[in-house]
Design a protein around this motif. Structure first.
Motif, mmCIF file in Angstrom:
data_model
loop_
_atom_site.group_PDB
_atom_site.id
_atom_site.type_symbol
_atom_site.label_atom_id
_atom_site.label_comp_id
_atom_site.label_asym_id
_atom_site.label_seq_id
_atom_site.Cartn_x
_atom_site.Cartn_y
_atom_site.Cartn_z
ATOM 1 N N HIS A 1 1.754 13.532 -2.204
ATOM 2 C CA HIS A 1 1.145 14.432 -3.197
ATOM 3 C C HIS A 1 1.845 14.325 -4.540
ATOM 4 O O HIS A 1 1.250 14.630 -5.575
ATOM 5 N N THR A 2 3.095 13.899 -4.513
ATOM 6 C CA THR A 2 3.840 13.644 -5.746
ATOM 7 C C THR A 2 4.695 12.397 -5.555
ATOM 8 O O THR A 2 5.089 12.067 -4.436
ATOM 9 N N VAL A 3 4.948 11.729 -6.660
ATOM 10 C CA VAL A 3 5.813 10.549 -6.662
ATOM 11 C C VAL A 3 6.830 10.750 -7.777
ATOM 12 O O VAL A 3 6.462 11.070 -8.910
ATOM 13 N N MET A 4 8.085 10.570 -7.444
ATOM 14 C CA MET A 4 9.148 10.700 -8.436
ATOM 15 C C MET A 4 9.289 9.376 -9.185
ATOM 16 O O MET A 4 9.309 8.306 -8.576
ATOM 17 N N ALA A 5 9.362 9.468 -10.487
ATOM 18 C CA ALA A 5 9.575 8.302 -11.332
ATOM 19 C C ALA A 5 10.635 8.678 -12.355
ATOM 20 O O ALA A 5 10.855 9.867 -12.601
ATOM 21 N N ILE B 1 -2.698 11.216 -11.019
ATOM 22 C CA ILE B 1 -3.336 10.037 -10.454
ATOM 23 C C ILE B 1 -4.375 10.491 -9.430
ATOM 24 O O ILE B 1 -4.112 11.400 -8.648
ATOM 25 N N THR B 2 -5.533 9.842 -9.423
ATOM 26 C CA THR B 2 -6.534 10.080 -8.389
ATOM 27 C C THR B 2 -6.758 8.761 -7.669
ATOM 28 O O THR B 2 -6.994 7.736 -8.316
ATOM 29 N N VAL B 3 -6.651 8.800 -6.331
ATOM 30 C CA VAL B 3 -6.809 7.589 -5.523
ATOM 31 C C VAL B 3 -7.812 7.828 -4.407
ATOM 32 O O VAL B 3 -8.085 8.959 -4.017
ATOM 33 N N ASP B 4 -8.316 6.740 -3.888
ATOM 34 C CA ASP B 4 -9.268 6.741 -2.778
ATOM 35 C C ASP B 4 -8.502 6.897 -1.464
ATOM 36 O O ASP B 4 -7.613 6.103 -1.157
ATOM 37 N N ASP C 1 0.809 -1.222 0.000
ATOM 38 C CA ASP C 1 0.000 0.000 0.000
ATOM 39 C C ASP C 1 0.841 1.270 0.000
ATOM 40 O O ASP C 1 0.370 2.329 0.392
ATOM 41 N N ALA C 2 2.074 1.188 -0.475
ATOM 42 C CA ALA C 2 2.958 2.352 -0.564
ATOM 43 C C ALA C 2 2.962 2.861 -2.010
ATOM 44 O O ALA C 2 3.639 2.304 -2.877
ATOM 45 N N LEU C 3 2.200 3.901 -2.267
ATOM 46 C CA LEU C 3 2.096 4.439 -3.628
ATOM 47 C C LEU C 3 3.445 4.846 -4.202
ATOM 48 O O LEU C 3 3.696 4.677 -5.393
ATOM 49 N N GLU C 4 4.310 5.396 -3.359
ATOM 50 C CA GLU C 4 5.612 5.841 -3.861
ATOM 51 C C GLU C 4 6.449 4.673 -4.403
ATOM 52 O O GLU C 4 7.298 4.867 -5.264
ATOM 53 N N GLN D 1 9.965 11.654 -14.849
ATOM 54 C CA GLN D 1 8.725 12.378 -14.633
ATOM 55 C C GLN D 1 8.356 12.464 -13.148
ATOM 56 O O GLN D 1 8.857 11.709 -12.326
ATOM 57 N N VAL D 2 7.471 13.391 -12.887
ATOM 58 C CA VAL D 2 6.886 13.542 -11.561
ATOM 59 C C VAL D 2 5.404 13.204 -11.711
ATOM 60 O O VAL D 2 4.731 13.727 -12.593
ATOM 61 N N ILE D 3 4.916 12.339 -10.855
ATOM 62 C CA ILE D 3 3.514 11.916 -10.899
ATOM 63 C C ILE D 3 2.763 12.676 -9.815
ATOM 64 O O ILE D 3 3.105 12.582 -8.635
ATOM 65 N N ALA D 4 1.752 13.434 -10.221
ATOM 66 C CA ALA D 4 0.924 14.169 -9.262
ATOM 67 C C ALA D 4 -0.167 13.240 -8.746
ATOM 68 O O ALA D 4 -0.808 12.521 -9.514
ATOM 69 N N VAL D 5 -0.380 13.257 -7.429
ATOM 70 C CA VAL D 5 -1.362 12.376 -6.804
ATOM 71 C C VAL D 5 -2.446 13.228 -6.151
ATOM 72 O O VAL D 5 -2.163 14.059 -5.294
ATOM 73 N N ASP D 6 -3.686 13.026 -6.588
ATOM 74 C CA ASP D 6 -4.852 13.665 -5.976
ATOM 75 C C ASP D 6 -5.578 12.610 -5.152
ATOM 76 O O ASP D 6 -5.728 11.470 -5.587
#
Length: 150
Positions: free
Chosen positions: A81-85, A69-72, A46-49, A88-93
């Protein structure tokens, strides 16, 4: 007698290897989806990062593109709020909407939107396989809550 070496001093340290998450456990609808879901994703934890970079790499072929990305909120404890990949940078809502419970939505520049059922990481393999197949079946037209309730 040769002195002992630490793992960081071993032969792999010179090659610049980095750890990569395994390929995501992902099932997509064939062709274009016309239902509420485009498939399913079964994360390992359950670790989005940790999980998002490999998922995004599988769905968005263009590095450097914008991915949101939108998650529950109930499913992901303390989401970033952000994940480095790579590239790119992935924005998390985060949403608390019951319409988006057990769903992850990926809005990608080059490929559009993906709406995926999120199979809980601790789900037994046989149940996860059944849920993933059902979510990717274009004939079923079932939402995430209905699939998980079955």
């Amino acid at each position: 007698m040769e002195p002992s070496r630490t793992p960081a001093e071993g032969p792999l340290a010179d090659r610049g290897h980095t750890y990569r998450m395994p390929l995501p456990r992902l099932t997509l609808t064939p062709e274009v989806s016309h239902g509420p879901l485009d498939g399913a994703w079964w994360p390992r934890c359950d670790a989005l990062e940790l999980e998002l970079p490999s998922l995004v790499a599988a769905l968005e072929p263009n590095r450097g593109s914008t991915v949101r990305i939108t998650v529950d909120a109930a499913q992901w404890p303390d989401p970033p709020h952000t994940v480095m990949a790579p590239g790119q940078v992935i924005a998390v809502d985060v949403t608390g909407s019951t319409d988006e419970a057990h769903v992850i939505t990926l809005d990608c520049d080059s490929v559009g939107r993906w709406v995926l059922l999120v199979v809980p990481p601790d789900e037994p393999a046989d149940t996860a396989a059944r849920l993933m197949a059902a979510a990717a079946d274009p004939a079923l037209h079932l939402g995430a809550s209905t699939l998980l309730a079955r």
